[in-house]
Design a protein around this motif. Sequence first.
Motif, short mmCIF file in Angstrom:
data_model
loop_
_atom_site.label_atom_id
_atom_site.label_comp_id
_atom_site.label_asym_id
_atom_site.label_seq_id
_atom_site.Cartn_x
_atom_site.Cartn_y
_atom_site.Cartn_z
N LEU A 72 0.69 -1.27 0.16
CA LEU A 72 0.08 -0.05 0.04
C LEU A 72 0.89 1.29 0.15
CD1 LEU A 72 -2.53 1.34 0.25
CD2 LEU A 72 -2.72 1.18 2.55
N GLU A 104 -3.65 -2.45 -4.76
CA GLU A 104 -3.71 -1.26 -3.97
C GLU A 104 -4.10 -0.03 -4.70
OE1 GLU A 104 -4.06 -1.85 -0.88
OE2 GLU A 104 -2.94 -3.61 -0.05
N ARG A 107 -7.71 0.24 -5.12
CA ARG A 107 -8.60 0.51 -3.97
C ARG A 107 -7.98 2.28 -3.57
NH1 ARG A 107 -6.49 -1.24 0.85
NH2 ARG A 107 -7.94 -0.52 1.71
N HIS A 205 -9.82 -6.05 1.64
CA HIS A 205 -10.65 -5.11 1.22
C HIS A 205 -10.70 -5.01 -0.35
CE1 HIS A 205 -10.61 -3.88 5.54
NE2 HIS A 205 -9.33 -3.37 5.28
N GLY A 206 -10.92 -6.16 -1.12
CA GLY A 206 -10.87 -6.09 -2.33
C GLY A 206 -12.41 -5.60 -2.83
N ASP A 208 -13.62 -3.05 -2.07
CA ASP A 208 -13.60 -1.87 -2.40
C ASP A 208 -13.15 -1.26 -3.81
OD1 ASP A 208 -14.05 -1.13 0.39
OD2 ASP A 208 -11.93 -0.93 0.79
N ILE A 209 -12.95 -2.27 -4.46
CA ILE A 209 -12.37 -2.19 -6.01
C ILE A 209 -13.41 -2.31 -6.86
CG2 ILE A 209 -10.84 -2.80 -8.03
CD1 ILE A 209 -9.02 -3.74 -5.71
#
Length: 276
Positions: A72, A104, A107, A205-206, A208-209
């Motif tokens: 990240l 990342e 994201r 937090h995939g 979020d894509i």
Amino acid sequence: MAVSDVRTRPRLAHTRLGAGEPLVLLHGQGLSRRSWAPVVEELARERDVIAVDLPGHGDSPRQPKGAGNTPLDQARAVAELLDELGLATVHVAGNSVGGWVALELARLGRARTVTALSPGGLWGRRAPLFISTTMRQSRLNSRIVHRLAPDAPRSRWARTAFMAQLSGQPSKVPYALANAAIEDMATAPGFRETLHGAERTGFRHGADIHVPVTVAFGTRDRVLPPLITRRRSQLPPQTRWIKIKGAGHVAMFDEPGAVVALLLHASGPRAGEPIR
């Protein structure tokens, strides 16, 4: 065809070639933008290709003090480069940890599409011990070879021995690629801290894509075994999973034509459609 090779400013070294939709290429742990050499010129016929050296690799300096070295953190450094180039969003393709950095970037809202070739991070809370051990051994081996025989590996036998981890067809890897990979692995100044930053965590937090995501693994990938390093639940539901027949962990070393075709499709107007 426009060409530029930037080594000092912006902070991250990169090579830019071609015209069209912008496509950023991110290499794997210990390598550099040179690992994309087999596919850059073909991609540049249809894309504005930007091959980047991640922090502490190739010609790019280490991360500034306090910036961090996780994927990240590296994605934030690439986002700064995009700002410097005046690019709000781009298509992103990455290999190994570069694939994780590409995810990342998505994201962070900086990707139009993502293509991840054998991405890292699709494990549990941290990287399996054997991956960390293997990467450190590769670094040590490369440093020894680079110091004692900087022109290695000349013979097909030597390439088979030194490239077996990265390639599904190691004896066929061209000498220049193999030599560059050993040199990059041996000399990357930020190898230790970026490996530590990647191995102590995983991709999260995939969901979020929301852009198209394509994940591709070579059928001969010896670095990331399927059962413990390819957890689909960590990626968004629109992710497409592809196999590249005959390719190893660095697919562009083995099947550059297949990689070019995949990246053009995955960054094109039909990016979310099935690949036939």
